[in-house]
Structure formats: C-alpha cells, structure tokens
Design an enzyme around this catalytic site. Structure first.
Site, PDB file in Angstrom:
ATOM      1  CE  LYS A  54      -3.913  -2.191   2.258  1.00 26.90           C
ATOM      2  NZ  LYS A  54      -4.513  -2.642   3.506  1.00 26.90           N
ATOM      3  CD  GLN A  98      -3.646  -4.260   6.711  1.00 21.20           C
ATOM      4  OE1 GLN A  98      -3.459  -3.310   5.940  1.00 21.20           O
ATOM      5  NE2 GLN A  98      -4.365  -5.323   6.357  1.00 21.20           N
ATOM      6  CG  ASP A 121     -10.068  -0.113   5.121  1.00 18.25           C
ATOM      7  OD1 ASP A 121      -9.884  -0.434   3.925  1.00 18.25           O
ATOM      8  OD2 ASP A 121      -9.394  -0.568   6.057  1.00 18.25           O
TER       9      ASP A 121
END
Ligand code: NDP
Length: 299
Positions: A54, A98, A121
């Site tokens: 990422k 994460q 997200d």
C-alpha cells in the site's frame, strides 16, 4: 463457450493512472498533496506485506504515505490517541488501520474512532449507514473494485439479477448495497441458504466472497453470467509437492466454460482493492478541500 477474462491487473493500472493524473492536478492547481496514513499494530506477516505494498503504490501515484508501526502490545488508549492525532492532521486525508488488530484491542471501537471523512476503508458505522441509505460515503475498497469492473463490462447494471455469496461486513453486505444502488435485483446467500446452486444458476451476476476454495463450480453458473471471484485461498499445489497456490472461491476451469465473463485468481479482484484505496484517498482529499471529485473513481 469460453468466458471473457476480466483482467484486474490491467484494470487496476488504469485506476491508478487516473488517480495519479488527479493527484498531479491537485498539486499543480491547488498546491495540495493527498496523504494516506496506514496504522499497523503488531507484526502479522500478511499484514506487513499489505502495508508495504500500500505504501509503495501510494508513493507511486504521487501521494504522501505515512506509516505508523506500533508494538503488538500497544494499549487501546495509545492507539486511539494516534488516530485522534491523524484525524486532526490536515496533511492526512485518508486513515487506514490494518486489520486484524491484536485480540486485546476492540476493532469496532478503533474503526469508529476514525473521522468518517478520512475512513478510506469505508468501515466506520457512519459510512456503512450512509451507503445503505444511498448517501455519498466512503465505500469499502474491495466491493468498490468489483463494482467498477462490473460497470466497465456491462455499462448499466439496471435490472440484472445479482447473487452475492457471503454476508460479511467488509465484502458481502457492502457489495449487495452497491449492486442494489445500481438497480440490480440482489440476493445475498450465506452458509444457511437453501439450494444455493440453483440460486446462483439463475443469476446474471455472481459475486463470490466465501473464503472456501473453489466451492462454486461451473454447474452453479448460468450460461453467459458474469462471475466476480473475491476469494483468496492458499491451497496445497495439486501437482507440485510441498508447494502451494492461490485459488478463488470459484472453480475457474469449469466456471470459465459457462460464464460470459469472469475474474481470475490471482489477478482479478485482488489488485483492484489497493487501487480503490488510492481512489478513496484522492476522493477524500477532494471532499475535504471542497474540490470536484475525480470521475469514475467513486461508487
Ligand atoms: P468471511 O469469513 O467474513 O465471510 C464469509 C461468508 O461466506 C459468510 O457470510 C459465510 O456465511 C459465507 N459462507 C461460508 N461458507 C459458506 C458456504 N458453504 N455456503 C455459502 N456461504 C458460505 O469472509 P470475507 O467476506 O472477509 O472474505 C471472503 C473471501 O474474500 C475470503 O477468501 C477472503 O480472503 C477474500 N477477500 C479478498 C479480498 C481482496 O482484496 N480480493 C478482500 C477481502 C476478502 P455465514 O455468515 O452464514 O457464516
């Protein structure tokens, strides 16, 4: 009939290119560089790989990448303090924590402490609510990637019968909501669904997000249907002893003979997920600054 293969690698590259073009415009015309902060708690090997790639791709499209690596025994208070700091940092437009988090941390609490406008997200309860009520929100990356591929292949999805296999909060449910928003007739199947094969066979679109290697075989697929395989499963390699391979939730070799179009694993949905994370970050940056959003990068 052999299906058209929807190449997620190629598609994701075009999404990243569009993001890069928009980032360059933001820099040139407004002096703004979008920034993505990724928080990793602990040393889970798979999470470390995701975070690394990422960060790399964030920089490649011209955005700022901020990585925050915390010890596995970081307290909830310390993690929440970091998120609060990132929420208030004007150079950070997207925040991703994460998952999975270590067991002592309350995932819902942590996710819901992220500013919804920076929740790239799309897991914050406000974004979930806004998606399900059809309002502008941050959309979870994997279902957004699937939607982009479906729209690209079909144009309009209006009136199509879609079956989403899997009802998780991160894939199945948001996918179903997005398809509904595009005027599909949507059925969500799960582990208690009766005669799931017949249900899938009747669908114009099957999205598989189950986590069961190659569960959906060609005889579950209607002639000419579009199959989006979200599953990522590592199995023992059938021909190479001691080796493993990645497969989806769909048995590709049989499904490709029935489908009209299908995403492979690897190289289908997977690459789209990070591309959509970058897309969400540039979208969040535009919204934060009251600027026009890039076209084709949101739901
Ligand atoms: P979850 O385990 O959270 O959910 C799986 C869903 O599948 C559940 O709703 C479950 O039903 C359903 N299910 C399980 N077994 C069956 C069965 N035999 N028949 C019908 N339904 C079944 O998984 P995720 O949604 O998080 O992930 C799904 C897959 O997608 C995984 O392989 C994961 O690795 C992959 N993935 C890939 C991503 C990418 O970037 N490409 C991103 C995220 C996930 P029930 O609710 O009844 O238990």
């Amino acid at each position: 009939m052999s299906a058209k293969i929807i190449d997620g690698k190629v598609f994701a590259a075009t999404v990243r290119e569009k993001v890069g073009t928009h980032v360059a415009r933001l820099k040139d015309e407004h002096g703004i560089t979008p920034g993505l902060a990724v928080v990793l708690v602990g040393e889970d090997p798979a999470s470390q790989v995701y975070v690394r790639s990422k960060g790399k791709m964030t920089v490649e499209v011209g955005m700022n990448s901020y990585e925050h690596k915390l010890d596995v025994d970081t307290s909830e208070a310390d993690l929440l303090a970091l998120i609060d700091q990132l929420n208030n940092d004007p150079t950070v437009h997207g925040i991703l924590c994460q998952l999975p988090l270590p067991k002592h941390l309350n995932e819902d609490l942590v996710i819901n402490s992220i500013d919804p406008a920076k929740d790239v997200d799309g897991f914050h309860i406000s974004n979930v609510g806004m998606l399900s009520t059809g309002q502008k929100s941050m959309v979870p990356c994997t279902p957004l990637g699937c939607l982009m591929m479906l729209r690209d292949h079909h144009g309009s999805l209006s009136g199509m019968n879609a079956v989403v296999v899997g009802r998780s909060n991160i894939v199945g449910k948001p996918m179903a909501n997005l398809l509904l928003r595009d005027s599909c007739t949507v059925t969500i199947a799960h582990s208690r669904t009766k005669d799931i094969e017949a249900l899938c066979r009747s669908a114009d679109i099957v999205v598989a997000a189950v986590g069961r290697p190659e569960m959906i075989t060609g005889d579950w697929i209607g002639e000419g249907a579009t199959v989006i395989d979200v599953g990522i499963n590592r199995i023992d390699h059938p021909e190479k002893e001691g080796k493993t391979k990645l497969v989806g939730d769909v048995h590709f070799e049989s499904a490709v003979e029935k489908a009209g179009a299908i995403t492979p694993v690897p190289g289908g949905v997977g690459p789209m997920t990070i591309a959509c994370l970058l897309a969400n970050t540039v979208t969040a940056c535009c919204r934060a600054n009251g600027l026009a959003e890039p076209e084709g990068l949101t739901a």
